[in-house]
Design an enzyme around this catalytic site. Structure first.
Site, mmCIF file in Angstrom:
data_model
loop_
_atom_site.group_PDB
_atom_site.id
_atom_site.type_symbol
_atom_site.label_atom_id
_atom_site.label_comp_id
_atom_site.label_asym_id
_atom_site.label_seq_id
_atom_site.Cartn_x
_atom_site.Cartn_y
_atom_site.Cartn_z
ATOM 1 C CE LYS A 33 -1.400 1.266 3.830
ATOM 2 N NZ LYS A 33 -1.963 1.332 5.183
ATOM 3 C CB THR A 34 3.689 2.356 2.118
ATOM 4 O OG1 THR A 34 3.000 1.929 3.282
ATOM 5 C CG2 THR A 34 4.385 3.663 2.408
ATOM 6 C CG ASP A 216 -1.929 5.424 5.137
ATOM 7 O OD1 ASP A 216 -2.452 4.559 4.428
ATOM 8 O OD2 ASP A 216 -0.895 5.233 5.806
ATOM 9 C CD GLU A 217 -3.424 2.397 8.597
ATOM 10 O OE1 GLU A 217 -4.445 1.674 8.475
ATOM 11 O OE2 GLU A 217 -2.292 1.947 8.788
ATOM 12 C CD GLN A 247 -4.555 -4.094 8.202
ATOM 13 O OE1 GLN A 247 -3.621 -3.661 8.859
ATOM 14 N NE2 GLN A 247 -4.468 -4.329 6.908
ATOM 15 N NE ARG A 600 0.209 -6.166 11.087
ATOM 16 C CZ ARG A 600 -0.066 -5.523 9.966
ATOM 17 N NH1 ARG A 600 0.740 -4.593 9.528
ATOM 18 N NH2 ARG A 600 -1.142 -5.804 9.261
#
Length: 787
Positions: A33-34, A216-217, A247, A600
């Site tokens: 994503k980043t 973001d998020e 998330q 993670r």
DNA sequence: TGGAGCACTCTTTTT
DNA sequence: GAGTGCTCCA
């Protein structure tokens, strides 16, 4: 530049090359994503869009920093605005403070400042605290702000009991903030959202300025953030949001998962891109995550897949106790490092609550494994740091009442609580800041002569400090430390020279100031420094490169990845947490929390739970998390460490029924390919040696040499010592305190239990002593049963 | 005014 | 078990 699209998959490319119009990027964990976001920014710049028209909003400084680095690598020197929501708002508010009744040098109250202000507001509002704690009131007000509800809007509403009380405190608290020329964290968003709502011209200017906005998020945005983003994307709806509904773990802070779920409704012309390929984890890990999250109903279906090699099975490990869990994990880490399979920074240990890191900390320290804990209580919370920052705040903003109250008698200057209260009421009466009240101390009749003199002295100290307001930070701080007498105060009070001593911390703050001066040779102002300090968090302290095992809560783990992950305490009432089981949506959030933790892990993942755990001082049986039954157990490797039963004291087992055996976990029936039972022989050898040391103390006359020897032996034994201690120290079972029982209390003497109410740690007895009735929480009160 | 002793609290906490 | 915050006393 031509290579910008190389090495991107088709969906990634679609997202990167999207320029105008709303864009929703649904990005699964580890889906790059980043990378997509940063490439998209680079692409926008390549299309000739000026950098200053682009703003990228994140939730953490860490995420913003990471994004900054990566954009800079793709498009060096581009001045794209990148930072947290709060910083974005803080800067907007700085420029337009007057519109909400603030001056531009307003202060940002941190959590403890707000708490202080809240305390005074509660007192001033004159509400009763019998039905609402200050925390409850504070969180109710916070919730209102996050939902853009003003004090006026609450008038005449029918409210719950806590909300009704909060509604009375809310206006008083806001008035205090306004008088102090201050805002709390929620206000940063709240004020800016209102600014945009009630100033159409400003709104359209800013909409035009920030033509391309990235968030973001997005699944973690609350209504205030939603409103801000929305207001800036009306004329130029080039809003790109990325996120993953699976998330979303900040619902308890007002985040509304609906914002992302309904994005397509809000912006019908939206382009939606799904990033479902995972580049991080093994298929084994991914399947576990996927199976789990399928149990949530409120979500957008995603198909997570990966081309990574299969890797090793996910491990579910069941330990006898939390101590065994800590030792087992620490041993595994030590062994892996010793074998050369891994280095310390490959490992992360996640837990639901901060308190759970403690036993792990012991275990790692005993084995000499370096570790770092990412948690709440850190540098800027330390007393000496808060004191000095309060001085700085007061220099910057003379209206900062919380800061004044903090420093006026630190170090002690003979201005006691009484005098401060006189100042406060005089200030409130005249609607002036407390510093102003201090200047007019001679007018306050209640104030003793002596106190008035002392206060006058403080005011003159303040004026001397204030002359430095525009000097470089280092100079301000050094001057402040000597002039205020703080240096002497510290030297006298604490002189231990370890790395966390107050003096060392003050040095560190000065270092931070020097660094800030260096980085901001021109624009470096006290204002900016204080803003910076207020808006950094301790999670930002995470050092990726350092050779250490990292421990943190599941919440803090979001956005990170580690080769090997241990997820501890996967137990009922822990995960899901006991307080998050009221309704299904809370349980879903807990499930997402576990999902975040699982995803993670890159190569190795171990989930663990125990049969017993020491919680808040008592050692209790524990039930495995219901989430475990939602995992693909047939492909999970189950390891159970068996311990000889008689090792546990009989009485102990009786007073704490073994609930583990009651609900038979499905694991038993599942066709686990591997079910290994380990019999550690050390147990049988070590237990007697512990008893031996206990005996030696019983035989009286322990010399200090013996004492030392015992200590060394005990520490060498690690967790065994702790567990056995717990067994010998098992307190009188709470059930022994019944109505009619005779007890003895150190202070009140002997008494009779009149009644007993509540359960568990809340179990409370009313006891009649000679001087009347007193209530005690049985788990904590120092009571003795009289036989 | 500061320290001792006691009652009471304890989920998470981007900012 | 540990930290906080309050109260009471010297």
């Amino acid at each position: 530049m031509a290579g910008l699209l190389d090495q991107l998959t088709q969906p990634q490319r679609d997202a990167v090359t999207h320029v105008d119009g709303p864009l929703l990027i649904l990005a699964g964990p580890g889906s790059g994503k980043t990378r997509v976001v940063t490439h998209r920014i680079a692409h926008l710049l390549e299309q000739g869009i000026p950098a200053w028209q682009i703003a990228a909003l994140t939730f953490t400084n860490k995420a913003a920093e990471e994004m900054g680095h990566r954009v800079n690598a793709l498009a060096p020197g581009a001045k794209v605005w990148m930072g947290t929501f709060h910083r974005f708002c803080a800067q907007l508010l700085r420029r337009h403070a007057a519109l909400v009744g603030l001056a531009e040098n307003y202060s940002i109250y941190d959590t403890s400042d707000s708490k202080q202000a809240m305390k005074h507001a509660i007192a001033a509002a004159g509400v009763s605290l019998t039905h609402a704690s200050p925390e409850k009131i504070a969180s109710s007000i916070s919730r209102s702000k996050n939902r853009l509800v003003t004090p006026e809007m609450l008038q005449g509403q029918s409210l719950g009991p806590v909300e009704a009380i909060a509604a009375k405190v809310y206006p008083v608290y806001q008035q205090h903030l306004l008088t102090a020329n201050a805002v709390d964290f929620d206000d940063l968003l709240f004020h800016v959202a209102n600014l945009l709502r009630y100033n159409p011209e400003l709104r359209s200017d800013l909409d035009a300025k920030f033509r391309y906005i990235l968030v973001d998020e997005y699944q973690d945005t609350n209504l205030a953030q939603y409103a801000i983003v929305r207001a800036l994307s009306i004329d130029h709806p080039n809003l790109a949001v990325t996120g993953d509904p699976d998330q979303s773990i900040y619902g308890w802070r007002g985040a509304d998962i609906k914002n992302i779920l309904d994005f397509e409704k809000d912006y019908p012309s939206v382009t939606t891109v799904r990033l479902e390929q995972n580049y991080r984890s093994t298929p084994n890990i991914l399947r576990v995550a996927d199976q789990l999250i399928r149990h949530n109903r409120r979500r957008k279906q995603k198909n997570l897949f990966t081309d990574n090699p299969e890797g090793q099975p996910v491990v579910l490990r069941i330990f006898e106790s939390g101590f065994d869990e800590a030792d087992g994990i620490a041993d595994d880490i030590v062994n892996a490092i010793a074998r050369g399979d891994a280095t310390a920074n490959d490992f992360a240990i996640f837990c639901r609550i901060n308190a759970m890191t403690r036993s792990l900390e012991h275990a790692l320290r005993n084995r000499g494994v370096p570790y770092q804990i990412i948690n709440g209580v850190e540098f800027y919370q330390r007393k000496e740091i808060k004191d000095l920052l309060a001085y700085l705040h007061l220099i910057n903003n003379p209206c900062h009442d919380v800061a004044l109250a903090r420093v006026i008698n630190t170090p002690t200057r003979g201005i006691g609580a009484k005098s401060i209260e006189h100042l406060r009421s005089f200030a409130e009466l005249n609607r002036i800041p407390m510093l102003e009240a201090a200047r007019r101390a001679s007018e306050i009749r209640e104030l003793a002569k002596r106190s008035a003199t002392m206060i006058a002295k403080f005011v003159s100290l303040y004026d001397r400090l204030a002359t430095k307001a525009t000097a470089p930070l280092e100079e301000i701080l050094r001057f402040l430390v000597t002039e205020s007498g703080y240096a002497t105060y510290l030297e006298n009070s604490a002189n231990d020279q370890d790395e966390n001593s107050p003096l060392a911390n003050v040095d560190e703050l000065i270092t931070a100031a020097v660094e800030f001066d260096r980085r901001h040779p021109d624009d470096g102002s006290l204002d900016a420094f204080l803003e910076q300090v207020a808006l950094v968090s301790d999670t930002d302290a995470f050092e990726e490169s350092s050779e250490r095992v990292t421990m943190m809560t599941l919440h803090a783990s979001k956005g990170l990845e580690f080769p090997r992950v241990f997820l501890i305490g996967v137990e009922d009432d822990m995960l899901p947490h006991a307080r998050s089981k009221e309704d299904e949506s809370q349980v879903e959030e807990e499930r997402r929390l576990l999902f975040v933790g699982i995803t993670r892990a890159k190569e190795f993942l171990q989930l663990s739970c125990c049969k017993r755990r020491s919680i808040r001082g008592d050692f209790r049986p524990v039930i495995p998390s219901p989430f475990l039954n939602e995992l693909p157990l047939q492909e999970i490797e189950r390891i159970e460490t068996k311990v000889a039963r008689d090792w546990f004291n009989e009485d102990f087992d009786q007073s704490y029924p073994d609930s583990w055996d009651l609900p038979e976990i499905d694991v038993e029936q599942s066709t686990a390919p591997l079910s290994v039972a380990i019999e550690p022989d050390e147990f049988n050898q070590d237990v007697p040696s512990v008893e031996l040391t206990d005996d030696s103390t019983d035989t009286g006359g322990t010399s200090s040499v013996q004492e030392k020897g015992k200590k060394r032996l005990i520490s060498a034994l690690g967790s065994l010592k702790t567990a056995s201690d717990l067994l010998t120290e098992t307190p009188t079972p709470l059930t022994a305190y019944r109505e009619g029982a005779q007890v003895r209390h150190q202070q009140y003497g002997e008494g009779t239990i009149v009644s007993v109410t509540g359960r568990g740690p809340k179990r409370t007895a009313t006891i009649r002593f000679d001087d009347g009735d007193h209530n005690f929480r049985l788990a904590f009160a120092k009571l003795e049963l009289v036989q």
